[in-house]
Design a protein around this motif. Sequence first.
Motif, mmCIF file in Angstrom:
data_model
loop_
_atom_site.group_PDB
_atom_site.id
_atom_site.type_symbol
_atom_site.label_atom_id
_atom_site.label_comp_id
_atom_site.label_asym_id
_atom_site.label_seq_id
_atom_site.Cartn_x
_atom_site.Cartn_y
_atom_site.Cartn_z
ATOM 1 N N ASP A 1 0.815 -1.211 0.000
ATOM 2 C CA ASP A 1 0.000 0.000 0.000
ATOM 3 C C ASP A 1 0.856 1.271 0.000
ATOM 4 O O ASP A 1 0.759 2.103 0.917
ATOM 5 N N GLU B 1 4.245 7.904 7.575
ATOM 6 C CA GLU B 1 3.696 6.622 8.011
ATOM 7 C C GLU B 1 4.645 5.455 7.789
ATOM 8 O O GLU B 1 4.310 4.317 8.138
ATOM 9 N N GLY C 1 0.845 9.339 1.536
ATOM 10 C CA GLY C 1 -0.428 9.520 2.216
ATOM 11 C C GLY C 1 -1.065 10.875 2.028
ATOM 12 O O GLY C 1 -2.295 10.997 2.089
ATOM 13 N N ASP C 2 -0.261 11.912 1.819
ATOM 14 C CA ASP C 2 -0.817 13.256 1.639
ATOM 15 C C ASP C 2 -0.624 13.778 0.220
ATOM 16 O O ASP C 2 -0.742 14.973 -0.040
ATOM 17 N N LYS D 1 -0.635 4.751 0.668
ATOM 18 C CA LYS D 1 -0.872 5.138 2.049
ATOM 19 C C LYS D 1 0.436 5.421 2.790
ATOM 20 O O LYS D 1 0.583 6.446 3.449
ATOM 21 N N HIS D 2 1.403 4.512 2.670
ATOM 22 C CA HIS D 2 2.598 4.602 3.495
ATOM 23 C C HIS D 2 3.652 5.571 2.952
ATOM 24 O O HIS D 2 4.375 6.184 3.736
#
Length: 230
Positions: free
Chosen positions: A134, A186, A141-142, A137-138
Motif C-alpha cells: 500500500d 507513516e 499519504g498526503d 498510504k505509506h
Amino acid sequence: MTTAVHGKPAILLVHGAWHGSWCWEKLIPELTARGWHVVTVDLPSASADPDDNAGMYDDAHVVRACLDGIDGRVTVLAHSYGAVPVTQAAASATNVDRIVYLSAFQLDEGDSLVGLSDGQMQSGDTGTLPVPDDPAKHLYGDVSAEDADHATRLLVPQSLKSFSEPLTAVAWKTLSSSYIVCEQDEILPPAFQEAMSARSGRSYRLPSGHSPFLSMPVELAGLITTDAGR
C-alpha cells in the motif's frame, strides 16, 4: 563536468529506496525558480532488473562520481535511504557545503538498515525487497490520488545488499547538516526522525507524509533555500 549556471548554487537530489530521479519532478522547478542549479542521480540499488544486486557502496560510488562532476560548492538533499550512501560518499568529497537530511536515516559509522531491522533482515540476505504494501498510504499519504498512482507505478524493487552494507565513513561529523522531520510520515516514524535529527546542527518540521517533494514542493523548496541562507 556539470557547472553551476551563472553562479547559481548547486544542489544534488538523492532519492530513497524503490525510487528514481523521477520523484523530484515537482521539486525541481521550485528550486530552479529560487535560483538553484539542480542535479539528480539514479541509485543502482533500485532496479526493475531482478539480476541487479548493487549495494550501498555502489550507490555511494555513483553519488561520489556525481559530486566530482559538479564544478563548485554543492548542497546535497538526501531522502530516506538515500541518506546512507550520501553520508558515505560526502565524507571524502571536497565540494560539499552541507547535507539536508529529509525524513532520512542519518546513521553512524558501522550502522546499516539491517542493523536497525530488529532481526527482520540478516546481513547475508541477497535478492531484492519488494515495493512496500500500500505505497499510496505509506509513502504518499498526503499526495493527490493522481500523483500517488503515477508514483506507485514507477516504483521498483530495492536490493537487500543496499540495506546490509554498513557505513565506513560519516560525512555529518565534519560537514554542516540539517534535518527535516516529516510529521505525518507513516513509514519512518516521526519519533525516529527526531532522534536522527539530534545529529544535525539544525532541524525543521513539515506537516507532510514521507514524500513532501510530491505533496509540498513549494514549502520544501522554500525551507531548503531558507536553510541555505543560515
